[in-house]
Motif scaffolding. Structure first.
Motif, PDB file in Angstrom:
ATOM      1  N   THR A  49      21.575  73.960  57.411  1.00 41.55           N
ATOM      2  CA  THR A  49      21.073  72.768  56.749  1.00 41.55           C
ATOM      3  C   THR A  49      21.687  72.726  55.365  1.00 41.55           C
ATOM      4  N   VAL A  50      22.395  71.660  55.078  1.00 35.93           N
ATOM      5  CA  VAL A  50      23.046  71.528  53.783  1.00 35.93           C
ATOM      6  C   VAL A  50      22.020  70.974  52.814  1.00 35.93           C
ATOM      7  N   LYS A  51      21.664  71.775  51.817  1.00 29.15           N
ATOM      8  CA  LYS A  51      20.638  71.390  50.853  1.00 29.15           C
ATOM      9  C   LYS A  51      21.186  71.535  49.438  1.00 29.15           C
ATOM     10  N   PRO A  52      20.712  70.696  48.549  1.00 27.61           N
ATOM     11  CA  PRO A  52      21.135  70.841  47.156  1.00 27.61           C
ATOM     12  C   PRO A  52      20.495  72.068  46.518  1.00 27.61           C
ATOM     13  N   ILE A  53      21.135  72.580  45.500  1.00 26.78           N
ATOM     14  CA  ILE A  53      20.562  73.667  44.715  1.00 26.78           C
ATOM     15  C   ILE A  53      19.880  73.016  43.524  1.00 26.78           C
ATOM     16  N   ILE A  54      18.582  73.221  43.406  1.00 24.56           N
ATOM     17  CA  ILE A  54      17.828  72.613  42.323  1.00 24.56           C
ATOM     18  C   ILE A  54      17.698  73.628  41.193  1.00 24.56           C
ATOM     19  N   ILE A  55      18.185  73.231  40.036  1.00 23.65           N
ATOM     20  CA  ILE A  55      18.114  74.103  38.867  1.00 23.65           C
ATOM     21  C   ILE A  55      16.991  73.586  37.978  1.00 23.65           C
ATOM     22  N   VAL A  56      16.027  74.451  37.697  1.00 25.90           N
ATOM     23  CA  VAL A  56      14.889  74.076  36.872  1.00 25.90           C
ATOM     24  C   VAL A  56      15.172  74.543  35.453  1.00 25.90           C
ATOM     25  N   SER A  57      15.150  73.599  34.540  1.00 29.01           N
ATOM     26  CA  SER A  57      15.391  73.938  33.141  1.00 29.01           C
ATOM     27  C   SER A  57      14.046  74.110  32.436  1.00 29.01           C
ATOM     28  N   PRO A  58      14.042  74.673  31.219  1.00 33.64           N
ATOM     29  CA  PRO A  58      12.781  74.841  30.480  1.00 33.64           C
ATOM     30  C   PRO A  58      12.046  73.518  30.271  1.00 33.64           C
ATOM     31  N   VAL A  59      12.778  72.426  30.096  1.00 35.99           N
ATOM     32  CA  VAL A  59      12.146  71.121  29.916  1.00 35.99           C
ATOM     33  C   VAL A  59      11.381  70.760  31.181  1.00 35.99           C
ATOM     34  N   ASN A  60      11.990  71.000  32.334  1.00 31.58           N
ATOM     35  CA  ASN A  60      11.318  70.708  33.602  1.00 31.58           C
ATOM     36  C   ASN A  60      10.096  71.596  33.789  1.00 31.58           C
ATOM     37  N   ASP A  61      10.173  72.851  33.395  1.00 32.40           N
ATOM     38  CA  ASP A  61       9.020  73.752  33.506  1.00 32.40           C
ATOM     39  C   ASP A  61       7.842  73.225  32.688  1.00 32.40           C
ATOM     40  N   GLU A  62       8.130  72.766  31.481  1.00 34.45           N
ATOM     41  CA  GLU A  62       7.075  72.234  30.621  1.00 34.45           C
ATOM     42  C   GLU A  62       6.465  70.984  31.240  1.00 34.45           C
ATOM     43  N   LEU A  63       7.303  70.128  31.779  1.00 29.04           N
ATOM     44  CA  LEU A  63       6.826  68.899  32.408  1.00 29.04           C
ATOM     45  C   LEU A  63       5.962  69.222  33.621  1.00 29.04           C
ATOM     46  N   LEU A  64       6.424  70.150  34.453  1.00 25.84           N
ATOM     47  CA  LEU A  64       5.642  70.542  35.624  1.00 25.84           C
ATOM     48  C   LEU A  64       4.301  71.153  35.225  1.00 25.84           C
ATOM     49  N   ALA A  65       4.289  71.946  34.176  1.00 24.03           N
ATOM     50  CA  ALA A  65       3.044  72.546  33.698  1.00 24.03           C
ATOM     51  C   ALA A  65       2.082  71.464  33.212  1.00 24.03           C
ATOM     52  N   ALA A  66       2.601  70.473  32.489  1.00 21.05           N
ATOM     53  CA  ALA A  66       1.760  69.383  31.991  1.00 21.05           C
ATOM     54  C   ALA A  66       1.178  68.583  33.149  1.00 21.05           C
ATOM     55  N   VAL A  67       1.997  68.287  34.138  1.00 17.56           N
ATOM     56  CA  VAL A  67       1.510  67.555  35.318  1.00 17.56           C
ATOM     57  C   VAL A  67       0.450  68.383  36.037  1.00 17.56           C
ATOM     58  N   GLY A  68       0.666  69.681  36.141  1.00 20.48           N
ATOM     59  CA  GLY A  68      -0.307  70.561  36.784  1.00 20.48           C
ATOM     60  C   GLY A  68      -1.639  70.552  36.061  1.00 20.48           C
ATOM     61  N   ARG A  69      -1.592  70.593  34.720  1.00 20.51           N
ATOM     62  CA  ARG A  69      -2.828  70.556  33.939  1.00 20.51           C
ATOM     63  C   ARG A  69      -3.568  69.240  34.149  1.00 20.51           C
ATOM     64  N   ARG A  70      -2.837  68.138  34.159  1.00 19.50           N
ATOM     65  CA  ARG A  70      -3.454  66.824  34.369  1.00 19.50           C
ATOM     66  C   ARG A  70      -4.070  66.747  35.765  1.00 19.50           C
ATOM     67  N   THR A  71      -3.401  67.297  36.745  1.00 19.02           N
ATOM     68  CA  THR A  71      -3.914  67.285  38.115  1.00 19.02           C
ATOM     69  C   THR A  71      -5.222  68.054  38.197  1.00 19.02           C
ATOM     70  N   VAL A  72      -5.283  69.193  37.523  1.00 16.68           N
ATOM     71  CA  VAL A  72      -6.514  69.997  37.528  1.00 16.68           C
ATOM     72  C   VAL A  72      -7.645  69.222  36.875  1.00 16.68           C
ATOM     73  N   ILE A  73      -7.373  68.565  35.759  1.00 17.21           N
ATOM     74  CA  ILE A  73      -8.408  67.801  35.057  1.00 17.21           C
ATOM     75  C   ILE A  73      -8.929  66.674  35.947  1.00 17.21           C
ATOM     76  N   VAL A  74      -8.025  65.926  36.558  1.00 13.80           N
ATOM     77  CA  VAL A  74      -8.432  64.808  37.412  1.00 13.80           C
ATOM     78  C   VAL A  74      -9.208  65.321  38.616  1.00 13.80           C
TER      79      VAL A  74
END
Length: 98
Positions: A49-74
């Motif tokens: 299966t030909v799949k892209p390689i997803i590179i997570v940068s520190p900016v993306n980590d921060e964004l994912l963490a913020a979304v995770g926190r909002r999800t927990v609150i909701v």
């Protein structure tokens, strides 16, 4: 002196014609996946299966963490509403939880 490579010796060439749309799609995938044309085709031939390689940068980590926190609150707010019922809860209250 000729260069030496640590790859299998390949003797066959594969050529094909594609439409303009197929070519554009192919080139977009190569760019997204960061692969050469040869590597993409080899993976497709072997059934991988030909799949892209997803590179997570520190900016993306921060964004994912913020979304995770909002999800927990909701989720916590929704659980509380489910237990207590919607009495007295206005749209403003839900939006402030976000």
């Amino acid at each position: 002196m000729s260069k030496r490579y640590n790859t299998p010796h390949r003797t066959h060439i594969i050529k094909t014609r594609v439409t303009e749309e197929e070519h554009a799609d192919f080139m977009e995938r190569l760019t997204a996946y960061g692969m050469s044309q040869s590597e993409f085709i080899r993976q497709a031939i072997t059934g991988a299966t030909v799949k892209p390689i997803i590179i997570v940068s520190p900016v993306n980590d921060e964004l994912l963490a913020a979304v995770g926190r909002r999800t927990v609150i909701v989720t916590e707010k929704a659980s509380g509403i489910k237990r207590r019922g919607p009495r007295g809860l206005g749209v403003f209250d839900v939006k402030s939880a976000l």
